[in-house]
Enzyme design. Structure first.
Site, mmCIF file in Angstrom:
data_model
loop_
_atom_site.group_PDB
_atom_site.id
_atom_site.type_symbol
_atom_site.label_atom_id
_atom_site.label_comp_id
_atom_site.label_asym_id
_atom_site.label_seq_id
_atom_site.Cartn_x
_atom_site.Cartn_y
_atom_site.Cartn_z
ATOM 1 N N LYS A 37 -11.879 -29.158 -34.760
ATOM 2 C CA LYS A 37 -10.821 -30.119 -35.228
ATOM 3 C C LYS A 37 -11.335 -31.023 -36.038
ATOM 4 O O LYS A 37 -12.349 -31.410 -36.035
ATOM 5 C CB LYS A 37 -10.306 -30.693 -33.710
ATOM 6 C CG LYS A 37 -9.132 -31.719 -33.782
ATOM 7 C CD LYS A 37 -8.935 -32.450 -32.452
ATOM 8 C CE LYS A 37 -7.723 -33.194 -32.522
ATOM 9 N NZ LYS A 37 -7.261 -33.790 -31.204
ATOM 10 N N SER A 114 -2.711 -33.638 -29.241
ATOM 11 C CA SER A 114 -2.832 -33.629 -30.700
ATOM 12 C C SER A 114 -3.853 -32.453 -31.476
ATOM 13 O O SER A 114 -3.514 -32.264 -32.691
ATOM 14 C CB SER A 114 -3.745 -34.961 -31.041
ATOM 15 O OG SER A 114 -4.889 -34.797 -30.665
ATOM 16 N N SER A 138 -4.833 -34.096 -25.015
ATOM 17 C CA SER A 138 -4.858 -33.543 -26.175
ATOM 18 C C SER A 138 -5.536 -32.242 -26.500
ATOM 19 O O SER A 138 -5.483 -31.564 -27.478
ATOM 20 C CB SER A 138 -5.264 -34.520 -27.435
ATOM 21 O OG SER A 138 -4.546 -35.410 -27.642
#
Length: 459
Positions: A37, A114, A138
Site C-alpha cells: 500500500k 482505503s 481499511s
C-alpha cells in the site's frame, strides 16, 4: 507481471510497478509477489499516499514491515492505490484516480477502501499477498468487497515504523491474500517487537500472550448490536449459515450484548480526524513534497496554497473536522467524551471474551459471572459492492457508514479477520474477532470456516 499488464489498466490497483522485480533464490517468501500500500515507505519506489502533495516523494528508508519481508526473499511488484492518506472507504479519493473492483469488469464498482488497491491487486492475482493499513476497517472492508482474506492484527503486534500516519492510536498494518496459510506465514514474520515504533508491544507484554489452545469446543458470540438496520438479506443469510455450521461442528453459539458498539462510529470520527489534523501539520511543501508557486507570493502565505491545491476534498474535510474536535468549544464535549466511549467499549469487549486482556490493569477479570465467548463473528460489510456511479448521488459523509461494522475492533485494538463466505448470490465478507493478542486463534477459526465453505460448495 503478466496479470499486472492484463488487469491494472482497468482496475488501477497499482500506482507504480517495479520494472524488474527481483526474485530471490532463498528465504521463506522466495518467489512470492507482494504489493505494498502506497502509504508504507519503500526506498526504491515513490511513497505518495495517493496524494498530490507527495506525488514525487521517495522515502530514504524502508518501513520495518517491508524490510522484514525483503529479508525473507519477497518480490515487491508495485505500490497499491488507496484513498488519499487512507481517508475513505470506496477508493474514489485518490490523486491517481479511483480503483475499480476487478470482480465487476462490465461496470465500475467500488473495491472498498482505503486499501482498495491492495484488495484489487490480490483479487486480480497481480500478487500473492498485499500489505494494507487498517485504521477503521481499511483492510477488512475492501477484503470483503473483493472477496479476499484480510487481517487487521492486534494493535501493536506489527510495527508501524515507516507507515505514514493517519491516526496513530488506530493505524495497523494489515495483510490481504487468498491463502490463509500464506497469511499466517507472513503474520509470523511481521509479529516482532520493533524498538523504532513507540507503540510496538513490548517483549514483556508479548510473553503474556497465550497461544491458541488445541482443538476443543469453542464458544462463539452473536452480538446483538452488530445486527444493524440496513444489512442485506444475503448478508443475514450468510451470517446465519455460519452459525448453524459451527453448531453442527459441535461448537456453541450464544447471544450477547456489547452496548457501547452503538456509539463506536461517532467516537471514531471524533478521534481519528483529531489525530490526523495534528499529524498532517508536517505536510507544508517546504521540507519535502509538492509546493504550489503561490506559497512564496507577495502576501506572505507560507503553505495554505499548497494544501489547497494538493490535498483532496476528503482530506481537507477530515482535517477541518479534526481541528474543530480539538478546539476549545468541542474538545471536552466531542474528543474527551469519545475517548471515554472508547474505554467503555474496550471494557465491554473484555466482559464478553473468555480470555483475559493482557493490556488491562486487572488482567481482564470479568466483573460478572456470565459465561464468556472465545470469538465473535459478524458481517464485515452490510451489502455487496455498489457501482461507483452511486457516489454521485450521495453526500460525502454517507460513506462514513461503511465503517459501522468494522470500527469497534479498531477502537479496541483487537484482531479481526475478514473471510469470504460463498452464497448463491455471491461472496459475503464475514469478520472473526478475538481477544487482544489472539491473532493466531482468529486465523485458526478462519481456516476452519474457509475449509467448511469449500466443503459445502465442492460441486
Amino acid at each position: 507481471m503478466e496479470n499486472i499488464i492484463k488487469s491494472n489498466p482497468y482496475s488501477n490497483a497499482l500506482i507504480s510497478t517495479a520494472e524488474n522485480p527481483q526474485v530471490a533464490q532463498s528465504g521463506a517468501l522466495a518467489g512470492i509477489a507482494l504489493a505494498v500500500k502506497d502509504n508504507i515507505c519503500t526506498n526504491e519506489m515513490h511513497t505518495t499516499c495517493a496524494s498530490g502533495i507527495l506525488e514525487t516523494f521517495t522515502s530514504p528508508f524502508d518501513a520495518t514491515v517491508v524490510d522484514l519481508l525483503k529479508q525473507e526473499g519477497v518480490s515487491i511488484v508495485g505500490k497499491a492505490n488507496l484513498d488519499e492518506f487512507g481517508m475513505g472507504s470506496d477508493n474514489a479519493n485518490s490523486w491517481f484516480g479511483p480503483v475499480f473492483n476487478p470482480l465487476y469488469p462490465d461496470e465500475p464498482h467500488t473495491p472498498g477502501g482505503s486499501s482498495g488497491g491492495s484488495a484489487a491487486a490480490v483479487a486480480a492475482d497481480m500478487c500473492h499477498f498485499a500489505l494494507g493499513t487498517d485504521t477503521g476497517g481499511s483492510v477488512r472492508y475492501p477484503a470483503a468487497q473483493c472477496s479476499v482474506i484480510g487481517l487487521k492484527p492486534s494493535y501493536g503486534l506489527i510495527s508501524r515504523h515507516g507507515v505514514i500516519a493517519y491516526a496513530q492510536s488506530l493505524d495497523t498494518v494489515g495483510i490481504l491474500t487468498k491463502d490463509i496459510d500464506l497469511l499466517e506465514k507472513v503474520f509470523n514474520i511481521l509479529n516482532k517487537y520493533d524498538p523504532l515504533d513507540p507503540t510496538s508491544l513490548t517483549p514483556h507484554k508479548r510473553a503474556k500472550l497465550k497461544p491458541p489452545k488445541p482443538h476443543r469446543k469453542l464458544t462463539f458470540g452473536l452480538v446483538k448490536e452488530y445486527n444493524i438496520k440496513g444489512i442485506s438479506e444475503n448478508v443475514k443469510m450468510a451470517w446465519s449459515q455460519i452459525m448453524d455450521e459451527l453448531i453442527k461442528m459441535g461448537h456453541e453459539v450464544v447471544t450477547c450484548s456489547i452496548p457501547a458498539i452503538k456509539n463506536a462510529l461517532p467516537a471514531y470520527y471524533a478521534i481519528a480526524p483529531a489525530e490526523a489534523s495534528s499529524n498532517f501539520a508536517r505536510f507544508d511543501g517546504i521540507r519535502y513534497g509538492s509546493r504550489a508557486p503561490e506559497d512564496r507570493g507577495e502576501h506572505g502565505t507560507l503553505y495554505a496554497p499548497t494544501r489547497q491545491e494538493y490535498f483532496g476534498n476528503e482530506v481537507k474535510r477530515r482535517m477541518w473536522l479534526g481541528t474543530w474536535n480539538l478546539s476549545t468549544d468541542a474538545f471536552n464535549h466531542d474528543y474527551i467524551r469519545s475517548q471515554k466511549i472508547r474505554r467503555i467499549l474496550q471494557e465491554d469487549f473484555d466482559e464478553v471474551f473468555n480470555r483475559p486482556n493482557v493490556l488491562s490493569g486487572n488482567e481482564g477479570q470479568k466483573a460478572n459471572d456470565e459465561p464468556g465467548v472465545d470469538f465473535i463473528i459478524a458481517p464485515t460489510s452490510n451489502c455487496a459492492p455498489y457501482p461507483l456511479s452511486k457516489l454521485n448521488d450521495s453526500a460525502p459523509v454517507d460513506t462514513y457508514l461503511n465503517d459501522v461494522l468494522t470500527v469497534p475492533a479498531s477502537l479496541t485494538g483487537i484482531p479481526s479477520l475478514n473471510i469470504p463466505w460463498k452464497t448463491k448470490q455471491g461472496n459475503v465478507g464475514m469478520q472473526i474477532m478475538g481477544q487482544y493478542g489472539d491473532d493466531l486463534g482468529v486465523m485458526k477459526v478462519g481456516r476452519l470456516l474457509l475449509d467448511k465453505c469449500k466443503e459445502l460448495h465442492q460441486d
